[in-house]
Design a protein around this motif. Structure first.
Motif, PDB file in Angstrom:
ATOM      1  N   ALA A 163       3.815  -9.942   3.380  1.00  0.00           N
ATOM      2  CA  ALA A 163       4.995 -10.800   3.242  1.00  0.00           C
ATOM      3  C   ALA A 163       5.263 -11.049   1.759  1.00  0.00           C
ATOM      4  O   ALA A 163       4.337 -11.036   0.940  1.00  0.00           O
ATOM      5  CB  ALA A 163       4.764 -12.136   3.958  1.00  0.00           C
ATOM      6  N   PRO A 164       6.523 -11.283   1.377  1.00  0.00           N
ATOM      7  CA  PRO A 164       6.823 -11.594  -0.019  1.00  0.00           C
ATOM      8  C   PRO A 164       6.501 -13.046  -0.354  1.00  0.00           C
ATOM      9  O   PRO A 164       6.672 -13.923   0.492  1.00  0.00           O
ATOM     10  CB  PRO A 164       8.328 -11.333  -0.105  1.00  0.00           C
ATOM     11  CG  PRO A 164       8.834 -11.654   1.267  1.00  0.00           C
ATOM     12  CD  PRO A 164       7.738 -11.242   2.217  1.00  0.00           C
ATOM     13  N   LEU A 175       0.004  -6.988  -6.162  1.00  0.00           N
ATOM     14  CA  LEU A 175      -0.198  -7.696  -4.897  1.00  0.00           C
ATOM     15  C   LEU A 175      -1.405  -8.627  -4.905  1.00  0.00           C
ATOM     16  O   LEU A 175      -2.354  -8.446  -5.686  1.00  0.00           O
ATOM     17  CB  LEU A 175      -0.301  -6.693  -3.751  1.00  0.00           C
ATOM     18  CG  LEU A 175      -1.507  -5.752  -3.713  1.00  0.00           C
ATOM     19  CD1 LEU A 175      -2.709  -6.373  -3.035  1.00  0.00           C
ATOM     20  CD2 LEU A 175      -1.130  -4.444  -3.027  1.00  0.00           C
ATOM     21  N   VAL A 176      -1.361  -9.588  -4.012  1.00  0.00           N
ATOM     22  CA  VAL A 176      -2.446 -10.560  -3.837  1.00  0.00           C
ATOM     23  C   VAL A 176      -2.960 -10.466  -2.408  1.00  0.00           C
ATOM     24  O   VAL A 176      -2.162 -10.421  -1.458  1.00  0.00           O
ATOM     25  CB  VAL A 176      -1.957 -11.996  -4.126  1.00  0.00           C
ATOM     26  CG1 VAL A 176      -3.025 -13.014  -3.772  1.00  0.00           C
ATOM     27  CG2 VAL A 176      -1.538 -12.125  -5.585  1.00  0.00           C
ATOM     28  N   GLU A 236       2.197 -10.582  -0.779  1.00  0.00           N
ATOM     29  CA  GLU A 236       0.940 -11.160  -0.303  1.00  0.00           C
ATOM     30  C   GLU A 236       0.477 -10.386   0.924  1.00  0.00           C
ATOM     31  O   GLU A 236       1.214 -10.283   1.912  1.00  0.00           O
ATOM     32  CB  GLU A 236       1.109 -12.641   0.029  1.00  0.00           C
ATOM     33  CG  GLU A 236      -0.199 -13.337   0.354  1.00  0.00           C
ATOM     34  CD  GLU A 236      -0.071 -14.848   0.426  1.00  0.00           C
ATOM     35  OE1 GLU A 236      -1.108 -15.538   0.513  1.00  0.00           O
ATOM     36  OE2 GLU A 236       1.082 -15.343   0.409  1.00  0.00           O
ATOM     37  N   TRP A 237      -0.718  -9.837   0.849  1.00  0.00           N
ATOM     38  CA  TRP A 237      -1.308  -9.058   1.940  1.00  0.00           C
ATOM     39  C   TRP A 237      -2.320  -9.933   2.675  1.00  0.00           C
ATOM     40  O   TRP A 237      -3.350 -10.310   2.111  1.00  0.00           O
ATOM     41  CB  TRP A 237      -2.000  -7.807   1.391  1.00  0.00           C
ATOM     42  CG  TRP A 237      -1.065  -6.762   0.869  1.00  0.00           C
ATOM     43  CD1 TRP A 237      -0.083  -6.919  -0.065  1.00  0.00           C
ATOM     44  CD2 TRP A 237      -1.022  -5.388   1.265  1.00  0.00           C
ATOM     45  NE1 TRP A 237       0.560  -5.737  -0.286  1.00  0.00           N
ATOM     46  CE2 TRP A 237       0.010  -4.774   0.511  1.00  0.00           C
ATOM     47  CE3 TRP A 237      -1.765  -4.612   2.157  1.00  0.00           C
ATOM     48  CZ2 TRP A 237       0.322  -3.427   0.642  1.00  0.00           C
ATOM     49  CZ3 TRP A 237      -1.444  -3.264   2.297  1.00  0.00           C
ATOM     50  CH2 TRP A 237      -0.411  -2.679   1.545  1.00  0.00           C
ATOM     51  N   ILE A 257      -4.859  -0.576  -3.945  1.00  0.00           N
ATOM     52  CA  ILE A 257      -3.775  -0.568  -2.958  1.00  0.00           C
ATOM     53  C   ILE A 257      -2.435  -0.601  -3.680  1.00  0.00           C
ATOM     54  O   ILE A 257      -1.504   0.136  -3.350  1.00  0.00           O
ATOM     55  CB  ILE A 257      -3.883  -1.770  -1.997  1.00  0.00           C
ATOM     56  CG1 ILE A 257      -5.152  -1.699  -1.159  1.00  0.00           C
ATOM     57  CG2 ILE A 257      -2.659  -1.827  -1.083  1.00  0.00           C
ATOM     58  CD1 ILE A 257      -5.374  -2.932  -0.290  1.00  0.00           C
ATOM     59  N   ASP A 258      -2.335  -1.454  -4.692  1.00  0.00           N
ATOM     60  CA  ASP A 258      -1.083  -1.608  -5.415  1.00  0.00           C
ATOM     61  C   ASP A 258      -0.666  -0.306  -6.099  1.00  0.00           C
ATOM     62  O   ASP A 258       0.506   0.089  -6.041  1.00  0.00           O
ATOM     63  CB  ASP A 258      -1.213  -2.726  -6.451  1.00  0.00           C
ATOM     64  CG  ASP A 258       0.133  -3.298  -6.850  1.00  0.00           C
ATOM     65  OD1 ASP A 258       0.626  -4.185  -6.126  1.00  0.00           O
ATOM     66  OD2 ASP A 258       0.701  -2.837  -7.864  1.00  0.00           O
TER      67      ASP A 258
END
Length: 496
Positions: free
Chosen positions: A398-399, A453-454, A411-412, A430-431
């Motif tokens: 989700a953003p 990403l987080v 956000e993962w 991953i990013d």
């Protein structure tokens, strides 16, 4: 070799020749389907309202019938539910497959006498294609388990209502009934956790050779088997040879499955939906699933990045290209006309036409103009997990548009079975893999519009609890891989 095994090989050869016949003539096959659909549609209220008497060509259909989703078709469906005949298809449907997920509540998807074989024969043909290609048919003598919805149905106005997988359970051939598990009683349990517990008790000491179901629920079943017996699935079922699945990508689950089983087993991917059984994996060697062109479904394809244009270009089967992301639109012999299934697909081959599901047209992340799709996030997390020896149970993205500090980010939310030793390095990998696939996302990160990403850890069974909280636990329901808002994220945050 048993008589059943020998018979399966002969039947597989016959069915494979039929598949070769229609798949080698894709445009002629689809034209034949189109003509038969329009002929039947002329006898319906929908056909009267949309000038079916004037439809002779594909363009005539496109000009007279708008592309529609369930909400737009719902006024016609409601008339059928109320018992009216000849509305969307001649006569009445035999069944309504009840699903969830629309703004007005449950969806009721018609299944007619003409469309039922599409649902029942495709999985059979997938297994027969496997037998014909590999020469392996010994598994037909063992037990086969199908994790599916309740077969109990309700009746209203002469039409039966139920979950698709429960409806299909009524059409299992007699020659398979003796081998089939679980029992009718266990299959009829509504609560999915209770159902899995009952199935474990019925099956842990059986000679299981085939297991079929959505990967997340089969994984839960395997875990409960292991907890009860202390054995791997391969030790419990030494003759297990085949896993059949559909609905979600198996690859994020594969390493966990092989760890639970203790070995690798062949798999067959299916592309079933209440609206139709669209494709099945016909080869262990080739990528993608064979599109069912002869099963009463006429297909249209629109490039995903053009779908919301005022006049997008509509393509029939002979015009599509490999590697392009398309929205799939269908007209069927169940009375769904120019119906937007909501899926995006990508062809992997044209001889014959094979495809893979790349995502959902409404399930994407593009809060910043990046338009990241499911295929991209799945490929990134699968590759990174293999590199870092990580096992994932479930995840969604989700953003985060308004963080407390710093730049926005993706956000993962990840439920780990086996965590990475270095979370920061895992997230960075991953990013980078996502940037490699999606140039828009890369430009946003490199241009300091987004930070990398987080990862937010979700506790064990967190996704199951989320699905339970929204009334979508079990059955054919699955967690969306991507969202363009934080509705799912907010529910998951309550558990963290």
């Amino acid at each position: 070799m048993s008589i059943k095994s020998f018979g399966a090989k002969l039947f597989a050869k016959y069915i494979s020749s039929q598949i070769e016949s229609w798949s080698s003539q894709p445009e002629q096959t689809q034209l034949k389907v189109f003509k038969s659909l329009i002929k039947a549609g002329r006898k319906t209220k929908f056909g009267e309202d949309h000038n079916f008497d004037e439809i002779e060509t594909f363009k005539d259909l496109f000009d007279n019938v708008p592309i529609q989703d369930y909400e737009e078709l719902k006024p016609y469906v409601d008339r059928v539910v109320d018992g009216e005949k000849d509305v969307l298809w001649p006569g009445k449907p035999l069944y309504f497959a009840k699903t969830s997920g629309t703004t007005s509540g449950a969806k009721y998807i018609p299944l007619t006498k003409e469309s039922i074989p599409n649902h029942t024969n495709a999985a059979r043909n997938a297994i027969l294609s496997y037998i014909h290609e590999t020469g392996n048919s010994s598994f037909v003598d063992g037990k086969m388990i199908f994790l599916q919805g309740s077969p109990e149905l309700e009746e209203k106005n002469g039409i039966y209502f139920g979950r698709l997988s429960g409806i299909v359970a009524h059409f299992v051939p007699n020659y398979l009934q003796k081998n089939r598990l679980p029992s009718w009683k266990a299959n009829s349990i509504d609560d999915w956790n209770e159902k899995i517990d009952a199935i474990v008790e019925e099956t842990y000491d059986q000679d299981m050779t085939i297991i079929s179901g959505i990967p997340s629920w089969v994984q839960t079943y395997f875990e409960k088997l292991h907890h009860k017996t202390g054995k791997t699935i391969g030790e419990l079922f030494p003759n297990l040879q085949l896993f059949i699945y559909g609905g979600v990508n198996y690859e994020p689950y594969r390493s966990k499955f092989e760890n639970l089983i203790g070995k690798s087993v062949d798999s067959i991917e299916l592309y079933p939906a209440s609206e139709g059984f669209f494709a099945f994996q016909d080869s262990q060697k080739e990528e993608g699933m064979l599109l069912q062109l002869d099963s009463g479904i006429f297909y249209e394809f629109i490039k995903a990045d053009e779908f919301y244009d005022e006049k997008p270009k509509i393509l029939t089967i002979g015009k599509v290209e490999v590697g392009v992301n398309y929205v799939m639109v269908i007209s069927t012999n169940a009375g769904l006309w120019r119906y937007n299934v909501g899926d995006t697909v990508m062809f992997t081959d044209k001889k014959p036409y094979r495809l893979k599901v790349s995502g959902r047209i409404k399930h994407f992340t593009s809060a910043f103009g990046e338009h990241v799709i499911a295929q991209e996030v799945e490929k990134s997390i699968i590759s990174a997990s293999e590199e870092f020896d990580v096992q994932i149970n479930e995840f969604t993205v989700a953003p985060q548009i308004t963080p407390e500090e710093g730049l926005p980010y993706h956000e993962w939310f990840i439920e780990f079975e086996k965590e990475p030793s270095d979370f920061e390095a895992f997230a960075d990998r991953i990013d980078k893999l996502l940037q490699k696939q999606n140039s828009y996302y890369k430009d946003l990160v490199k241009g300091n519009m987004l930070r990398t990403l987080v990862i937010t850890k979700v506790p064990k069974n967190g996704f199951q609890e989320y699905m339970k909280s929204v009334g979508k636990l079990g059955g054919q329901n699955k967690v969306p891989r991507l969202s363009n808002d934080r509705k799912i994220a907010q529910e998951l945050e309550k558990q963290i």
